[in-house]
Enzyme design. Structure first.
Site, PDB file in Angstrom:
ATOM      1  N   TRP A   1       0.733  -1.117   0.246  1.00 18.00           N
ATOM      2  CA  TRP A   1      -0.272   0.033   0.136  1.00 18.00           C
ATOM      3  C   TRP A   1       1.010   1.277   0.068  1.00 18.00           C
ATOM      4  O   TRP A   1       1.394   1.487   0.738  1.00 18.00           O
ATOM      5  CB  TRP A   1      -0.887   0.084   1.112  1.00 18.00           C
ATOM      6  CG  TRP A   1      -1.825   1.131   1.323  1.00 18.00           C
ATOM      7  CD1 TRP A   1      -1.560   2.355   1.179  1.00 18.00           C
ATOM      8  CD2 TRP A   1      -3.246   0.999   1.621  1.00 18.00           C
ATOM      9  NE1 TRP A   1      -2.527   3.224   1.334  1.00 18.00           N
ATOM     10  CE2 TRP A   1      -3.625   2.461   1.802  1.00 18.00           C
ATOM     11  CE3 TRP A   1      -3.972  -0.220   2.107  1.00 18.00           C
ATOM     12  CZ2 TRP A   1      -4.940   2.959   1.990  1.00 18.00           C
ATOM     13  CZ3 TRP A   1      -5.396   0.501   2.096  1.00 18.00           C
ATOM     14  CH2 TRP A   1      -5.954   1.705   2.376  1.00 18.00           C
ATOM     15  N   ASP A   2       0.878   1.905  -1.141  1.00 16.74           N
ATOM     16  CA  ASP A   2       1.908   3.105  -1.333  1.00 16.74           C
ATOM     17  C   ASP A   2       1.098   4.303  -1.184  1.00 16.74           C
ATOM     18  O   ASP A   2      -0.138   4.361  -1.136  1.00 16.74           O
ATOM     19  CB  ASP A   2       2.432   2.883  -2.684  1.00 16.74           C
ATOM     20  CG  ASP A   2       3.896   3.505  -2.876  1.00 16.74           C
ATOM     21  OD1 ASP A   2       4.308   4.275  -1.861  1.00 16.74           O
ATOM     22  OD2 ASP A   2       4.701   3.388  -3.793  1.00 16.74           O
ATOM     23  N   MET A   3       1.898   5.403  -1.030  1.00 18.02           N
ATOM     24  CA  MET A   3       1.354   6.783  -0.787  1.00 18.02           C
ATOM     25  C   MET A   3       2.396   7.894  -1.341  1.00 18.02           C
ATOM     26  O   MET A   3       3.401   8.081  -0.407  1.00 18.02           O
ATOM     27  CB  MET A   3       1.117   6.951   0.702  1.00 18.02           C
ATOM     28  CG  MET A   3       0.010   8.079   1.106  1.00 18.02           C
ATOM     29  SD  MET A   3       0.756   9.698   0.684  1.00 18.02           S
ATOM     30  CE  MET A   3      -0.320  10.841   1.674  1.00 18.02           C
ATOM     31  N   ASN A   4       2.434   8.359  -2.378  1.00 15.24           N
ATOM     32  CA  ASN A   4       3.608   8.952  -3.006  1.00 15.24           C
ATOM     33  C   ASN A   4       3.703  10.439  -3.295  1.00 15.24           C
ATOM     34  O   ASN A   4       4.241  10.964  -4.125  1.00 15.24           O
ATOM     35  CB  ASN A   4       4.031   8.176  -4.262  1.00 15.24           C
ATOM     36  CG  ASN A   4       4.590   7.033  -4.358  1.00 15.24           C
ATOM     37  OD1 ASN A   4       5.569   7.014  -3.368  1.00 15.24           O
ATOM     38  ND2 ASN A   4       4.151   6.103  -4.751  1.00 15.24           N
TER      39      ASN A   4
ATOM     40  N   CYS B   1       3.868   1.506   2.735  1.00 17.98           N
ATOM     41  CA  CYS B   1       4.774   2.311   1.899  1.00 17.98           C
ATOM     42  C   CYS B   1       4.405   3.633   1.722  1.00 17.98           C
ATOM     43  O   CYS B   1       3.242   4.029   1.494  1.00 17.98           O
ATOM     44  CB  CYS B   1       4.976   1.525   0.646  1.00 17.98           C
ATOM     45  SG  CYS B   1       6.109   2.126  -0.524  1.00 17.98           S
TER      46      CYS B   1
ATOM     47  N   GLY C   1       6.471   6.313  -0.591  1.00 18.90           N
ATOM     48  CA  GLY C   1       7.807   6.422  -1.208  1.00 18.90           C
ATOM     49  C   GLY C   1       8.981   5.877  -0.464  1.00 18.90           C
ATOM     50  O   GLY C   1       9.829   6.756  -0.055  1.00 18.90           O
TER      51      GLY C   1
ATOM     52  N   ASP D   1       5.805   4.453  10.705  1.00 20.42           N
ATOM     53  CA  ASP D   1       5.515   4.925  12.109  1.00 20.42           C
ATOM     54  C   ASP D   1       4.745   3.705  13.023  1.00 20.42           C
ATOM     55  O   ASP D   1       4.124   2.927  12.161  1.00 20.42           O
ATOM     56  CB  ASP D   1       4.784   5.938  11.948  1.00 20.42           C
ATOM     57  CG  ASP D   1       3.504   6.091  11.281  1.00 20.42           C
ATOM     58  OD1 ASP D   1       2.271   5.270  11.739  1.00 20.42           O
ATOM     59  OD2 ASP D   1       3.265   6.810  10.099  1.00 20.42           O
TER      60      ASP D   1
ATOM     61  N   GLU E   1      26.112 -14.685  -9.627  1.00 22.70           N
ATOM     62  CA  GLU E   1      25.240 -13.909  -8.771  1.00 22.70           C
ATOM     63  C   GLU E   1      23.780 -14.792  -8.592  1.00 22.70           C
ATOM     64  O   GLU E   1      23.538 -14.615  -7.365  1.00 22.70           O
ATOM     65  CB  GLU E   1      24.402 -12.655  -9.509  1.00 22.70           C
ATOM     66  CG  GLU E   1      25.728 -11.574  -9.607  1.00 22.70           C
ATOM     67  CD  GLU E   1      25.207 -10.546 -10.611  1.00 22.70           C
ATOM     68  OE1 GLU E   1      25.518  -9.360 -10.363  1.00 22.70           O
ATOM     69  OE2 GLU E   1      24.278 -10.795 -11.348  1.00 22.70           O
TER      70      GLU E   1
END
Ligand code: GLA
Length: 739
Positions: A479-482, A528, A530, A536, A616
């Site tokens: 869950w993003d917030m940009n 999330c 950014g 928090d 790798e």
């Protein structure tokens, strides 16, 4: 743990496992703060408050000519505006349209079993089988029917005190709240240091320690999120406090929006601290019968340095804050396609990554931004949460099925709080975005913020999430917030102050996250913003892990993880191995070092696994084998900071110790090289003194290093292996081999 009221002295004494906190109702009914520190007893500590006449310290009305009692001088539990106390206040309120002034006096109290809750807000809870107690102290204004209930919660065996304040209007006319802090705390001595965790996008939670000075120091965010720039977590400590010695006090706010923590050193060198919602532009009308709850704050004390303080908070947050069923489950080792493809992918490209991922032991593929609406860049599409099947070349269900056939789970990215102007959603509902009427809004990443104070928007978000989760077999959402919240005016609620819209926004966000938590208990939610712009304690109530930073460089992550560890469980830190040169700073680090750094938390990859070299690929396989073998150590072990990347510029070291101390890891990453280098040692922590531990190197370049007692490893330490290249590293495992 115990909370006691002594009627003969009027004192409330709260004991945690390692600290004591005390308040006293004095003869005027004023609630004084009399003690917070190391575990003491129930003595009435008010003898330490010596009344004296001090110039320009006025008296409450009933004292008139007597000049020795002043609220400007007394240590107060919940200071308010209007009492002749000129220091920072916790509450500024009063009847609507009148000068804000209150004079709060003791009204009643209650001590009860169990931990209080705050409906609609995150709050600590007592984990199953753990005893907890709550103290509620009700204060009332001398003149108006305005009541404030102060809440205190403690748990068996824990070191923390949870606090909140609820303001209630029992009068007949509306009241206005201009500032409502969650708590106040008066220390008798302001000669202390403050540690805060400041930062920026791709550089969050940087440790900074400085001496407090006279006047007000403020740690805050006005961005509508807890922010990359300042974290809602601080430490107050003695001048000489170290990791292992000295007194310190942690203050953490369970809130994901704009906040403020203020520390004032006053004219008598005492320290007052308040914390809560940011007061900027905040105004809230309380109609008769209504109440307002301030977010919860958590206090912890240690006499034994930062290590004990961090371990206390980490344990409490794991046990009494994170609710997800995933908190004790092995977190999937995942591969996320963001830095592998950005917006440029197809279903087949994702399947290529998934095939290689399955071969080397990855558990989940996460499809990041770009799968929905018209979204081939960050200029459009947010809000249109319908699958772009043309881009995928199949339906989402088909893609998730094929990924599932490879033995991987499937996860997906979403940014529910945002809208692009170039989207169907915005064309249909321009009034759902926060904008100031008549003004062209500012954009950030070409996007606007949805108005979560509007119930229709909340309903839309819930519908979008339901539709997404129904369209495929999805085990995880990132869950993003940009962007930061700005242009704060709600078309649906134009009468609300900016501060009130900001707070309602956070309440709306929590409502939607609560909906997800209740309806999809098996879903793994990763927070999330950014990266770590909303890392928090409030978020942890809904999401057991958070993408810690958009900075995936292993070396910069050392500082970010170090800072984060002071206040949060490391299992909440999502950390991935990414490609080199690193996309944020161009640095080149060995593949093994990237793995060792990312194994401080929930582990994964953020690169195109299908394009790795054979070496790798083999190294990634080794990393995954270590993660799968030792995940319990990383999930449940105690995390020790062994050297600070802010002080030691040659190497950073940390370790995990299993709860039964049978196994521990120690990781060392070199950050600088020297010719003819001085030999270095690092001391292990938390081992069993008399046990013998066999050391072996599981990742990176170091030889296995023999068998030693816990006492030797903790007191003498271990010789730091010599580095062989830039940013070399190793991860050692210590296994107990008997007494
Ligand atoms: C944010 C996140 C990244 C990625 C991008 C996608 O920056 O932090 O991890 O998901 O958005 O747009």
């Amino acid at each position: 743990m115990a909370i006691r009221f002594d009627a003969s002295t009027g004192t409330f004494t709260i004991h945690t496992a390692n600290s004591t906190y005390q308040m006293k109702v004095d003869e005027q009914g004023v609630l004084l703060h009399t003690y917070f520190g190391a575990l003491a007893d129930d003595s009435d500590f008010s003898y330490l408050i010596v009344p004296e006449d001090h110039g320009f310290c006025g008296q409450p009305a009933e004292y008139k000519g007597e000049r020795v009692y002043s609220l400007d001088f007394c240590p107060l539990e919940y200071p308010v505006c209007g009492t002749g106390d000129y220091r920072i206040t916790a509450l500024k309120a009063g009847p609507e349209g009148r000068t804000p002034a209150l004079d709060l006096r003791y009204f009643s109290h209650r001590i009860r079993e169990g931990k209080y809750a705050l409906p609609g807000l995150p709050a600590l809870f007592a984990k199953a089988g753990c005893g907890a107690q709550t103290l509620e102290i009700v204060l009332k204004d001398l003149y108006e029917e305005i009541y404030v209930t102060l809440y205190y919660g403690v748990f068996d065996g824990e070191n923390v005190i949870a606090r909140s304040a609820v303001v209630e209007n029992r009068g007949k006319a509306p009241a206005t709240l201009r500032r409502v802090m969650s708590m106040g705390l008066d220390f008798p001595d302001g000669d202390m240091d403050l540690i805060c965790f400041h930062g920026k996008h791709v550089g969050e939670r940087q440790y900074e320690r400085s001496a407090l000075r006279h006047g007000i120091t403020q740690i805050s965010s006005t961005r509508g999120t807890s922010s990359h720039q300042m974290n809602p977590y601080v430490i107050f400590c003695g001048k000489h406090t170290t990791e292992e010695t000295g007194s310190c006090c942690a203050l953490s706010l369970l809130y994901s929006g704009s906040f403020q923590i203020q520390a004032e050193v006053d004219q008598f060198e005492r320290l007052r601290v308040v914390c809560g919602l940011h007061e900027d532009e905040f105004s809230w009308t309380l109609q008769p019968g209504e109440s307002f709850a301030a977010p919860e704050a958590v206090l912890a004390w240690s006499e034994n340095g930062f290590e004990e303080l961090s371990l206390s908070l980490q344990r409490t947050y794991h046990d009494h804050l994170i609710r997800s069923v995933w908190k004790d489950r092995k977190r999937p080792a995942l591969v996320n396609n963001w830095e592998a493809t950005y917006f440029d992918f197809s279903g087949e490209r994702l399947l290529d990554i998934a095939r290689r991922a399955a071969e080397i032991g990855v558990d989940m593929l996460v499809l990041d931004d770009g799968w929905f609406g018209k979204r081939d860049s960050d200029h459009s599409g947010l809000g249109d949460w319908f699958v772009n099947e043309a881009k995928l070349g199949c339906s989402m269900r088909e893609l998730s099925r094929r990924i599932g056939e490879l033995g991987l789970r499937f996860g997906i990215w979403m940014e529910p709080e945002m809208v692009s102007e170039d989207s169907d959603l915005y064309r249909q509902h321009p009034d759902w975005a926060l904008t100031v009427p008549g003004r062209d809004p500012n954009r950030c990443r070409s996007q606007l913020v949805l108005d979560l104070s509007n119930r229709e928007v909340i309903a839309y978000m819930k519908r979008s999430l339901d539709a997404l989760l129904a369209c495929a077999d999805i085990s995880y959402i990132k869950w993003d917030m940009n962007r930061s919240v700005d242009n704060v005016c709600s078309a649906a609620n134009p009468q609300l102050s900016q501060g009130a819209v900001r707070h309602r926004y956070v309440l709306g966000l929590y409502e939607v996250m609560e909906y997800l938590h209740d309806k999809y208990p098996e879903l793994l939610l990763e927070g999330c913003s950014g990266g770590g712009g909303r890392f928090d304690a409030g978020m942890l109530y809904y999401a057991p892990q958070i993408w810690c930073s958009d900075n995936t460089d292993a070396i910069e992550r050392l500082r970010i993880h170090y800072g984060t560890s002071f206040g949060y469980p490391m299992s909440a830190v999502a950390a991935h191995v990414s490609a080199c040169p690193n996309h944020q700073n161009g640095r080149v680090t060995p593949f093994w070092t990237r793995g060792i750094c990312a194994m401080q938390g929930s582990f994964g990859y953020e690169l195109d696994l299908s394009r790795l070299t054979p070496e790798e690929t083999a190294e990634a396989g080794r990393q995954l084998a270590v993660y799968h073998q030792y995940y319990e150590l990383f999930l449940h072990g105690s995390y020790y900071r062994l050297s600070s990347p802010f002080e030691n510029h040659d190497f950073t070291a940390w370790s995990y110790v299993a709860p039964d101390r049978a196994c521990a890891s120690l990781s060392i990453v070199y950050t600088d090289l020297h010719g003819n280098a001085r030999p270095r040692r690092v001391r292990w922590r938390g081992l069993e003194r008399d046990a013998r531990y066999r050391l072996k190197c599981v990742l990176g370049t170091a030889a296995d290093a023999g068998t030693y007692t816990g006492a030797a490893l903790m007191q003498g330490g271990m010789a730091v292996p010599k580095p062989e290249c830039d940013y070399d590293s190793c991860m050692m495992i210590a296994e107990r081999v008997g007494l």
